[in-house]
Design a protein around this motif. Sequence first.
Motif, PDB file in Angstrom:
ATOM      1  N   ASN A 163       0.859  -1.173   0.000  1.00  0.00           N
ATOM      2  CA  ASN A 163       0.000   0.000   0.000  1.00  0.00           C
ATOM      3  C   ASN A 163       0.904   1.235   0.000  1.00  0.00           C
ATOM      4  O   ASN A 163       1.719   1.400   0.897  1.00  0.00           O
ATOM      5  N   PRO A 164       0.769   2.109  -1.028  1.00  0.00           N
ATOM      6  CA  PRO A 164       1.691   3.254  -1.097  1.00  0.00           C
ATOM      7  C   PRO A 164       1.657   4.111   0.162  1.00  0.00           C
ATOM      8  O   PRO A 164       2.653   4.719   0.533  1.00  0.00           O
ATOM      9  N   GLU A 165       0.534   4.120   0.843  1.00  0.00           N
ATOM     10  CA  GLU A 165       0.465   4.911   2.067  1.00  0.00           C
ATOM     11  C   GLU A 165       1.338   4.324   3.158  1.00  0.00           C
ATOM     12  O   GLU A 165       1.620   4.971   4.154  1.00  0.00           O
ATOM     13  N   CYS A 166       1.695   3.067   2.956  1.00  0.00           N
ATOM     14  CA  CYS A 166       2.499   2.403   3.984  1.00  0.00           C
ATOM     15  C   CYS A 166       3.972   2.346   3.600  1.00  0.00           C
ATOM     16  O   CYS A 166       4.751   1.689   4.269  1.00  0.00           O
ATOM     17  N   SER A 167       4.329   3.028   2.521  1.00  0.00           N
ATOM     18  CA  SER A 167       5.736   2.948   2.145  1.00  0.00           C
ATOM     19  C   SER A 167       6.572   3.735   3.140  1.00  0.00           C
ATOM     20  O   SER A 167       6.093   4.659   3.789  1.00  0.00           O
ATOM     21  N   LEU A 168       7.824   3.355   3.237  1.00  0.00           N
ATOM     22  CA  LEU A 168       8.709   4.003   4.196  1.00  0.00           C
ATOM     23  C   LEU A 168       8.964   5.445   3.806  1.00  0.00           C
ATOM     24  O   LEU A 168       8.902   5.807   2.631  1.00  0.00           O
ATOM     25  N   TYR A 169       9.289   6.242   4.786  1.00  0.00           N
ATOM     26  CA  TYR A 169       9.664   7.619   4.519  1.00  0.00           C
ATOM     27  C   TYR A 169      10.972   7.625   3.731  1.00  0.00           C
ATOM     28  O   TYR A 169      11.905   6.892   4.034  1.00  0.00           O
ATOM     29  N   SER A 170      10.984   8.448   2.684  1.00  0.00           N
ATOM     30  CA  SER A 170      12.181   8.537   1.858  1.00  0.00           C
ATOM     31  C   SER A 170      12.482  10.008   1.659  1.00  0.00           C
ATOM     32  O   SER A 170      11.590  10.800   1.365  1.00  0.00           O
ATOM     33  N   THR A 171      13.715  10.383   1.830  1.00  0.00           N
ATOM     34  CA  THR A 171      14.067  11.782   1.649  1.00  0.00           C
ATOM     35  C   THR A 171      15.214  11.874   0.648  1.00  0.00           C
ATOM     36  O   THR A 171      16.142  11.080   0.682  1.00  0.00           O
ATOM     37  N   THR A 172      15.087  12.819  -0.268  1.00  0.00           N
ATOM     38  CA  THR A 172      16.017  12.877  -1.397  1.00  0.00           C
ATOM     39  C   THR A 172      17.163  13.836  -1.123  1.00  0.00           C
ATOM     40  O   THR A 172      16.935  14.964  -0.676  1.00  0.00           O
ATOM     41  N   VAL A 173      18.366  13.385  -1.396  1.00  0.00           N
ATOM     42  CA  VAL A 173      19.550  14.233  -1.252  1.00  0.00           C
ATOM     43  C   VAL A 173      20.345  14.199  -2.557  1.00  0.00           C
ATOM     44  O   VAL A 173      20.227  13.264  -3.348  1.00  0.00           O
ATOM     45  N   VAL A 174      21.120  15.244  -2.763  1.00  0.00           N
ATOM     46  CA  VAL A 174      21.978  15.329  -3.947  1.00  0.00           C
ATOM     47  C   VAL A 174      23.382  14.914  -3.514  1.00  0.00           C
ATOM     48  O   VAL A 174      23.842  15.345  -2.457  1.00  0.00           O
ATOM     49  N   PRO A 175      24.047  14.070  -4.298  1.00  0.00           N
ATOM     50  CA  PRO A 175      25.390  13.641  -3.910  1.00  0.00           C
ATOM     51  C   PRO A 175      26.349  14.826  -3.776  1.00  0.00           C
ATOM     52  O   PRO A 175      26.214  15.831  -4.490  1.00  0.00           O
ATOM     53  N   GLY A 176      27.289  14.699  -2.862  1.00  0.00           N
ATOM     54  CA  GLY A 176      28.361  15.683  -2.728  1.00  0.00           C
ATOM     55  C   GLY A 176      27.958  16.948  -1.993  1.00  0.00           C
ATOM     56  O   GLY A 176      28.574  17.995  -2.164  1.00  0.00           O
ATOM     57  N   LYS A 177      26.907  16.873  -1.201  1.00  0.00           N
ATOM     58  CA  LYS A 177      26.473  18.074  -0.470  1.00  0.00           C
ATOM     59  C   LYS A 177      26.469  17.797   1.035  1.00  0.00           C
ATOM     60  O   LYS A 177      26.639  16.679   1.490  1.00  0.00           O
ATOM     61  N   THR A 178      26.244  18.865   1.785  1.00  0.00           N
ATOM     62  CA  THR A 178      26.116  18.739   3.239  1.00  0.00           C
ATOM     63  C   THR A 178      24.670  19.054   3.610  1.00  0.00           C
ATOM     64  O   THR A 178      24.125  20.053   3.159  1.00  0.00           O
ATOM     65  N   TYR A 179      24.073  18.200   4.430  1.00  0.00           N
ATOM     66  CA  TYR A 179      22.696  18.419   4.870  1.00  0.00           C
ATOM     67  C   TYR A 179      22.646  18.524   6.379  1.00  0.00           C
ATOM     68  O   TYR A 179      23.428  17.888   7.082  1.00  0.00           O
ATOM     69  N   ARG A 180      21.709  19.330   6.822  1.00  0.00           N
ATOM     70  CA  ARG A 180      21.460  19.398   8.259  1.00  0.00           C
ATOM     71  C   ARG A 180      20.167  18.645   8.542  1.00  0.00           C
ATOM     72  O   ARG A 180      19.124  18.947   7.971  1.00  0.00           O
ATOM     73  N   LEU A 181      20.235  17.674   9.415  1.00  0.00           N
ATOM     74  CA  LEU A 181      19.043  16.943   9.819  1.00  0.00           C
ATOM     75  C   LEU A 181      18.665  17.380  11.220  1.00  0.00           C
ATOM     76  O   LEU A 181      19.512  17.388  12.119  1.00  0.00           O
ATOM     77  N   ARG A 182      17.411  17.718  11.402  1.00  0.00           N
ATOM     78  CA  ARG A 182      16.927  17.989  12.761  1.00  0.00           C
ATOM     79  C   ARG A 182      16.230  16.720  13.219  1.00  0.00           C
ATOM     80  O   ARG A 182      15.299  16.257  12.568  1.00  0.00           O
ATOM     81  N   ILE A 183      16.695  16.177  14.304  1.00  0.00           N
ATOM     82  CA  ILE A 183      16.216  14.873  14.750  1.00  0.00           C
ATOM     83  C   ILE A 183      15.639  15.028  16.146  1.00  0.00           C
ATOM     84  O   ILE A 183      16.262  15.651  17.013  1.00  0.00           O
TER      85      ILE A 183
END
Length: 515
Positions: A163-183
């Motif tokens: 069920n697409p509503e049950c798919s896992l959370y996926s977050t897209t990133v671009v290679p070679g960058k720095t991301y800040r995650l708030r957890i």
Amino acid sequence: MINIPIAEARIRQIGTQPFTANTAIHWHGIRQIGTPWFDGTEGFTQCPILPGDTFVYKFVVDRPGTYLYHAHYGNAKRRRAIWIHSRSAPRWRIPILLLIIMIEASSLLIGITRARLNKLLDCPQFLFSGLWEPQSLLIQGKGRFDCSAANPPMKADVCNNTNPECSLYSTTVVPGKTYRLRISSLTALSALSFQIEGHNMTVVEADGHYVEPFVVKNLFIYSGETYSVLVYTDQDPARNYWVTTNVVSRNATTPPGLAVLNYYPNHPRRSPPTIPPSGPMWNDVDSRFNQSVAIRARKGHVYSPPATSDRVIVLLNTQNRVNGKTRWSVNNVSYDIPHTPYLIALKENLLHTFSQTPPPEGYDFANYDIKVVQNNTNATTSDAIYRLQLNSTVDIVLQNANTMNPNNSETHPWHLHGHDFWVLGYGKGKFDPINDPKKYNLVDPIMKNTVPVHPFGWTAFRFKADNPGVWAFHCHIESHFFMGMGVAFEEGIERVGKLPSSIMGCGETKHLLKP
Ligand code: C2O
Ligand code: CU
């Protein structure tokens, strides 16, 4: 920037309609300076919001950071609300924002009545059947659950990986960058480890304060804490990676929570080609202890604590039977929330509504062995509060101890409302009041609002009682607070402004609502 709150799902069927929709919403990490009545803590700062009622919170968000909000009704908190309020704010230019938030109790949150919870507490299976253990961990509200394990079993179309509503959370990133995650973690029970397959994380912020950066493979996070980490997307860009979270500190059967770090331009739903990596051992206390110690204020962003304190309160955390029920106690007092909120009781001189016997400042230090099971037969329940001198400096030492099981001590994340505090130190074993304070970190302590006290250890912090109001201080594990693991602080009640009538209407505050 991407946001990743972590939560915990529990699926539970308890007889017929045990739920009502009373609630209050607590803005966790927001100090409510000048608006102590909007702290959203039922029994402390307001009466419950009843089904169908609308309640308006208005408060100043006085600095940037990552904060949470959740229900705070009775001792049963955060049943449904899982949210992270985050905003990227310029560093230390403090913007003033006014938030106006409308809450409809009936649709937003489901609480459980106190009377009903007390009934459940009488039922031994409720406490000992492992009913508290979550069946699933969610990342960004998504996760997996074995439908056949539900009681009663759930229909497969509700709970189905295809069920697409049950798919896992996926977050897209671009290679070679720095991301800040708030957890952030708003689990009801579990301490978690959080990791991203193949990636290190650099911790840069905790509870709204900049951290002197340090690198981890897994981030240990306790209920009520928030962190920011930097992630460099420097891995093989031809695939996706697992983001996982798993229970630590308890030997739980809960399967890990999963999400996907999607390297652009791979398909976001493409499963990583690997088996999700497992987290650290649940009982690796040293690693968790070391992470706590590693968190220091970022150079150039150190707020120095006062060099000395005016008062030291030592809080011994124990589990024991009180009046035939399993409870958690603090200095042998198991905490109960009053029916008339303290803030109103103190302002309106309704002092008979809660116990006026001050709670103890410490425990029997000389004779108490924290390493063995203790009966604590003199433990009682109380709704008494600590009254602090306005603008005084207070040290709190949380002392952990053995639970009712031999060789067992749990991790408790303690959260203070209305203040940030300086974390002065963590130790193993029994806190030594003469020598341990000499080792306090007064140079670059981090400021937080939630800290763990590790198994058989102690945690010390300092805060300034400079925020007039009445503030909860409690273990952020839902069942622990519910079973008495909390205290209340009051300071400067005479400086609290006129209370809004919207917080009244319960207990002995009914008569204050004149038509
Ligand atoms: Cu986030 Cu009193 O709690
Ligand atoms: Cu606890």
